[in-house]
Motif scaffolding. Structure first.
Motif, PDB file in Angstrom:
ATOM      1  N   ASP A 147       0.844   1.955  -9.482  1.00 29.19           N
ATOM      2  CA  ASP A 147       0.033   1.242  -8.628  1.00 29.19           C
ATOM      3  C   ASP A 147      -0.450   0.353  -7.878  1.00 29.19           C
ATOM      4  O   ASP A 147      -0.531   0.266  -7.166  1.00 29.19           O
ATOM      5  CB  ASP A 147      -1.510   2.239  -8.109  1.00 29.19           C
ATOM      6  N   THR A 148      -0.552  -0.157  -9.297  1.00 25.46           N
ATOM      7  CA  THR A 148      -0.925  -1.825  -8.869  1.00 25.46           C
ATOM      8  C   THR A 148       0.099  -2.688  -8.492  1.00 25.46           C
ATOM      9  O   THR A 148       0.407  -3.845  -8.667  1.00 25.46           O
ATOM     10  CB  THR A 148      -0.584  -2.637 -10.589  1.00 25.46           C
ATOM     11  N   ALA A 292       9.656  -0.096  -2.927  1.00 25.29           N
ATOM     12  CA  ALA A 292       8.000  -0.081  -3.496  1.00 25.29           C
ATOM     13  C   ALA A 292       8.212   1.000  -3.832  1.00 25.29           C
ATOM     14  O   ALA A 292       9.222   1.679  -3.211  1.00 25.29           O
ATOM     15  CB  ALA A 292       7.931   0.004  -2.252  1.00 25.29           C
ATOM     16  N   ARG A 295       2.217   4.919  -5.215  1.00 29.87           N
ATOM     17  CA  ARG A 295       1.908   4.637  -5.578  1.00 29.87           C
ATOM     18  C   ARG A 295       0.758   5.476  -5.928  1.00 29.87           C
ATOM     19  O   ARG A 295      -0.387   6.018  -5.446  1.00 29.87           O
ATOM     20  CB  ARG A 295       0.619   3.504  -5.070  1.00 29.87           C
ATOM     21  N   LYS A 297      -1.588   6.401  -8.393  1.00 30.21           N
ATOM     22  CA  LYS A 297      -2.529   5.508  -9.040  1.00 30.21           C
ATOM     23  C   LYS A 297      -2.630   5.966 -10.800  1.00 30.21           C
ATOM     24  O   LYS A 297      -2.419   7.095 -11.547  1.00 30.21           O
ATOM     25  CB  LYS A 297      -4.003   6.146  -8.917  1.00 30.21           C
TER      26      LYS A 297
END
Length: 312
Positions: A147-148, A292, A295, A297
Motif C-alpha cells: 500500500d505504500t 499501480a 492498495r 494495507k
C-alpha cells in the motif's frame, strides 16, 4: 543430478535507507514528479501495450511452498437472488433487477504482480531495518507494505535478452550476466538512468498459460547483474517470469538472493510475470510505464496492471 548452486555466499545485508529512519519507499523515492512529467511528455499514444495476464481458475501460479491457487466463485446470481432474497429487495424487484457478484481468493503473488519491500528480508529484518519483532502483527507487516507503493510512472528500458541471444526463450536456469546486460544496451543504443524502471525479457511468456513451460527453473538475472542494475539507480525491476532472478539459486547461503538484494538491500520493488511479448515483437525497448498495485494495507504483494506507451 547436478544443481545450479555454487559454493559462493551472496553476502546480502539489509540496507538503511538514505531517506531517513521512517522511509518505506526505498528506490521509489527516485520517482520525482518532474521525471514523471518528462516521461509523459514524450509518450506516443498511438498504441497502448497491456503487460498483464488474465486471472482464471487453473492459471499457472506459485504453489511450491503451499500457497493456494487462484479461485473465483459467484456470491450472487440473478436467479439465486430471487430464491434467497439476501439483499432484502423482494421477489418482484429481484426478478426485474439482475444482480451478480463474485469473490476471489488468491495468493498475493499470483499472475502479474508486484513484490513490496516487506516480502523478503535478512536475519529478521526488512529494508531500512524494520524488524519482524517490532513491525509484524498477527495479520500483516506495519511497514514496507504494498500500500505504500505510489503509482509508477517512469521511463522504462526493456532488456530483451532472448532477442539478443536470437532465441524464442532462454534456456532453463540461464543466468543473465552483466556482459549480457551491457551488450543488450549496446544493441539498442539505450542507457539506464536514476529513477528508470527496467524490465527483462527471457521469452518465458511465449509459453503462457502452459505452466509446465512458463514456470520452474527460470532463466533470469544473476546476482551480479542484479547488483549492476541497482547501482544505476533504478526504481523498479520487472521480468516475464516468476522471480526476476535465475533459479535455482547460484548461492549456497540463500534460496532467493536476487529477492533479498532487490528488496532488502536495494529497496527496489519487483514486478513479476509481465507479458513483454508484444513489446518485443514491435521492437519497443524504451517506453513509459504506468502501473499501480491494489492498495492492500501491509501486504507483501498485490496484482498490478502495467501499461506501456512508446516514447518519442
Amino acid at each position: 543430478m547436478t544443481t545450479n548452486i555454487a559454493d559462493v555466499k551472496s553476502a546480502i545485508k539489509v540496507a538503511t535507507s538514505p531517506y531517513g529512519a521512517d522511509d518505506e519507499l526505498g528506490a521509489l523515492n527516485a520517482l520525482a514528479l518532474t521525471a514523471q512529467a518528462k516521461a509523459l511528455g514524450r509518450v506516443d499514444t498511438s498504441k497502448v501495450y497491456d503487460l498483464s495476464v488474465d486471472y482464471f481458475v487453473g492459471m499457472p501460479s506459485f504453489q511450491a511452498a503451499g500457497d493456494p491457487s487462484y479461485q473465483i466463485f459467484m456470491s450472487h446470481t440473478p436467479e439465486g437472488t430471487i430464491v434467497d432474497n439476501l439483499n432484502g429487495a423482494g421477489d418482484q424487484i429481484n426478478r426485474h433487477v439482475c444482480y451478480s457478484g463474485d469473490v476471489v481468493f488468491l495468493y498475493t503473488h499470483t499472475g502479474t504482480h508486484i513484490d513490496a519491500l516487506n516480502h523478503f528480508g535478512v536475519d529478521g529484518a526488512i529494508y531500512n531495518g524494520f524488524t519482524a519483532k517490532e513491525h509484524l502483527g498477527s495479520r500483516n507487516w506495519t511497514k514496507g507494505g504494498v500500500d505504500t507503493i505510489p503509482p509508477i510512472i517512469a521511463r522504462t528500458v526493456l532488456l530483451d535478452i532472448a532477442k539478443l541471444k536470437g532465441v524464442q526463450c532462454l534456456d532453463d536456469s540461464y543466468a543473465i550476466t552483466v556482459a549480457d546486460v551491457e551488450e543488450e544496451l549496446e544493441r539498442t543504443g539505450l542507457t539506464i538512468g536514476e529513477g528508470d524502471v527496467v524490465f527483462v525479457r527471457t521469452g518465458r511468456m511465449a509459453y503462457w498459460p502452459d505452466g509446465s513451460k512458463a514456470l520452474g527453473n527460470p532463466p533470469g538475472l544473476s546476482l551480479d547483474a542484479a547488483r549492476w542494475l541497482t547501482a544505476q539507480g533504478i526504481s523498479v525491476i520487472g521480468a516475464d517470469q516468476e522471480c526476476v532472478e535465475v533459479g535455482p539459486s547460484q548461492h549456497i547461503d540463500n534460496w532467493l538472493p536476487g529477492h533479498c538484494h532487490f528488496l532488502a538491500e536495494a529497496g527496489v520493488p519487483m514486478i513479476e510475470l509481465l507479458n513483454l511479448e508484444e513489446l518485443s515483437a514491435d521492437d519497443v525497448n524504451e517506453f513509459c510505464v504506468i502501473a499501480a498495485p491494489i492498495r492492500l494495507k501491509g501486504a507483501t504483494g498485490a496484482p498490478i496492471r502495467p501499461v506501456a506507451l512508446k516514447l518519442n
